[in-house]
Design a protein around this motif. Sequence first.
Motif, short mmCIF file in Angstrom:
data_model
loop_
_atom_site.label_atom_id
_atom_site.label_comp_id
_atom_site.label_asym_id
_atom_site.label_seq_id
_atom_site.Cartn_x
_atom_site.Cartn_y
_atom_site.Cartn_z
N ALA A 15 0.78 -1.03 -0.11
CA ALA A 15 -0.04 -0.09 0.25
C ALA A 15 0.83 1.01 0.18
CB ALA A 15 -1.25 0.01 1.47
N TRP B 115 3.48 1.49 -2.05
CA TRP B 115 3.87 1.52 -2.90
C TRP B 115 2.98 2.11 -3.59
CZ3 TRP B 115 7.28 -3.28 -5.29
CH2 TRP B 115 7.57 -2.80 -5.75
N VAL B 116 1.49 1.78 -3.58
CA VAL B 116 0.62 2.36 -3.85
C VAL B 116 0.74 4.04 -3.98
CG1 VAL B 116 -2.14 2.59 -3.84
CG2 VAL B 116 -0.86 0.36 -3.72
N ILE B 117 1.07 4.64 -2.50
CA ILE B 117 0.51 5.55 -2.32
C ILE B 117 1.58 6.19 -3.23
CG2 ILE B 117 1.45 7.40 -0.40
CD1 ILE B 117 -1.33 6.62 0.27
N VAL C 55 3.01 5.55 -5.75
CA VAL C 55 2.18 6.27 -7.57
C VAL C 55 1.74 6.80 -7.93
CG1 VAL C 55 0.95 4.11 -8.98
CG2 VAL C 55 2.82 3.38 -8.27
N VAL C 56 0.83 6.58 -6.89
CA VAL C 56 -0.37 7.68 -6.89
C VAL C 56 0.51 9.29 -6.45
CG1 VAL C 56 -2.32 8.97 -5.31
CG2 VAL C 56 -2.45 6.59 -5.48
N ILE D 22 1.36 10.05 -9.74
CA ILE D 22 0.75 10.65 -11.18
C ILE D 22 -0.18 11.64 -11.12
CG2 ILE D 22 -1.36 9.35 -12.13
CD1 ILE D 22 -0.67 6.64 -10.87
N ALA D 23 -0.27 11.87 -9.87
CA ALA D 23 -0.88 13.57 -9.87
C ALA D 23 0.24 14.55 -9.86
CB ALA D 23 -0.90 13.34 -7.19
N THR E 150 3.31 14.60 -12.11
CA THR E 150 3.12 14.77 -13.66
C THR E 150 1.87 15.36 -14.04
OG1 THR E 150 2.27 12.14 -13.10
CG2 THR E 150 4.56 12.76 -13.78
N GLY E 151 0.52 15.57 -13.01
CA GLY E 151 -0.73 15.87 -13.83
C GLY E 151 -0.20 17.37 -14.13
#
Lengths: 287, 363
Positions: free
Chosen positions: B124, B126-128, B130-131, B134-135, B137-138
């Motif tokens: 989890a 790791w998921v955080i 990744v999120v 992505i956020a 780079t937006g």
Amino acid sequence: MLNAIIQGILLGGLVVLFACGLSLLFGVMGVINLAHGDIAVAAAYVAVAIVPVLHIPAIWIFAIVVPLFMVAGYIVQRLLIQPSLNSGPLTTLLVTFGLSVIIENLLLEIFSANSHSLAIGSLASSAFKLSSQISIAYLSLLILVVSIVVVAGVQLGLYRTRTGRIIRAVADDREAAELIGADYRHIFGIAAGLAFGTVALAGLSLAMYSQVDPSSGPDYLIFGFEAVVIGGLGSLWGTFAGGIVLGIATTIGLFLSANFGALAPHIVFLLVLALRPQGFFPKKVAV
Amino acid sequence: MTTFAKVKRSQHTSIPAGVLALLILLVLAALPFLVYQSVTNIMVNLFILLVLASMWNLLAGYGGLISVGQQAFVGLGAYGVLFLAQHGVDPFIAIPFAILVGVVFAVPASWFLFRLSGGYFAIATWVIAVVAEIAITGVPSLGGGTGAALPGLSGIDPVQLGADTYWASAAVGVLSIAVVFLIMRSRLGLVLTAVRDNEIGARSVGVKVTRAKLIVFLVSAAGSAAAGALIAISQLNVQAANVFNIQWSAYMIFAVLIGGIGTIEGPILGTVIFIVMQQELARFNAWYLIIVGSLAVVIAIWVKGGIWAQISERTGIRLFPTGYYVDTAEDEMEGKRLGRRRISKVIGGDRQSGQLSEAAETT
């Protein structure tokens, strides 16, 4: 919208194939394999390397790579994971993380950072149309069917065969199972072999479906893990539902914007974690 | 028989070790005047890894929280510096702000993460990460996916900038060791030691385990964000794919596993070994990470407590006095002469000394 849901269900098949081995290892040994995604990618690369050498149709590659990884799973379990289990669950986690980094960099050194895919001829691109807007690729459908067969097969194997019964017994109570003569190390090895086999299958399917590169392993690990949590720990059919939910979230997200397509499944996962941490189909007993 | 004893925190090696530490600090402070910049540049990487490793050790070694997503905070720290620099703030002054960004993000992240434990907690995190990637780079103004150059440092003389970067990273490195040391000397440290040795036991006697873990999580997020800020300054460029890369977790975990998990000295030793191996094996490209990773796996499985535990067990040396020692005297006269008191209660245990339980039994 309907198309997004249908494509999501098809993508969900691939996710569940990844999650199946993850779920199995956690259910039987309490081990989270952080190298799971990298093993799938490694399987894809082994296939990419041997297809040009052996000159055989890509489909036959399954018969070579999947058994190879089952044996590899048994060996890795007995040589590395078992000794690490003896020094505590945190050690196992760190050892599999180390393996993940080692596999990724080995692939990077041997095959470069370029992405690869398995060529399977016309099957990759052919599709049939349900309506003017909805078309279904034969390959996606095939992967979905294979994943249902594999999940059902593992489930049946666990509940209907002698080895399956021993695996469940060891998962429930290792000491008691040992008392009646089960060699839990061997059983753990078999479970790891099964997990490696299913994830190799997932890796091969993925290489046909799209492209893999050495650093993509963790992404698949994360998807598989999210499917497991959304579906509820320890329930293979729950994982299947979780995989489909993630597939739908991805395609709907992509429908809205490219960046949101990558973010949407993670947001769904975090929402489930916040609102329903036990998942949708939690099971009280392991496996 | 009555035993007289005095509870001490320092060991006979602690005072020479303290003098040595002061000398090392002086040399480290003067290093830019003594060696070429190529050396201080390597030292910058060493201090960055030292911060990451000691913070990860605090989290995993003491808090029992295995995170493979600390790159979330590394990346946010780097982007925190970039954001402020874009708005005219000196990047060096922006470092504390970057730490704040890390902590502010760690609070909501903990709401999700602390619902999970063990391996699920690890993935989890790791998921955080990744999120977060992505956020970020937006956001087009932060360079999107391609990244952005760090403004505000172009006017400085390169030699001066190199020295400033070195001093900043040395300061953060020493500070992070000091923070871990002070935490382990405090009441929280006692709680964490109990959690490290037996979490269920600690819970059952009423120790507030979750609260201690949360504090440790926030502190390590702050430290990792500071390291991210230093990475941004030393590379003069911030790119999401680099600062949010899982390699940062790999580096810190390998350094801690090699040096030894659950001690303050372990990550320091591990960081030095890691950087030396990185320098020596640099010509083999990614093979160095494969070799270092294999070494870490082998040590994690077969060498309990890493290399530092082997040294410490053989020599009895401990550089950071965080535990308690009991000096015992069997004879009453000698006990009084030494100013030792009768033991009335046992304050806390320490895995490595093993002396308190003995003292408690003889009381």
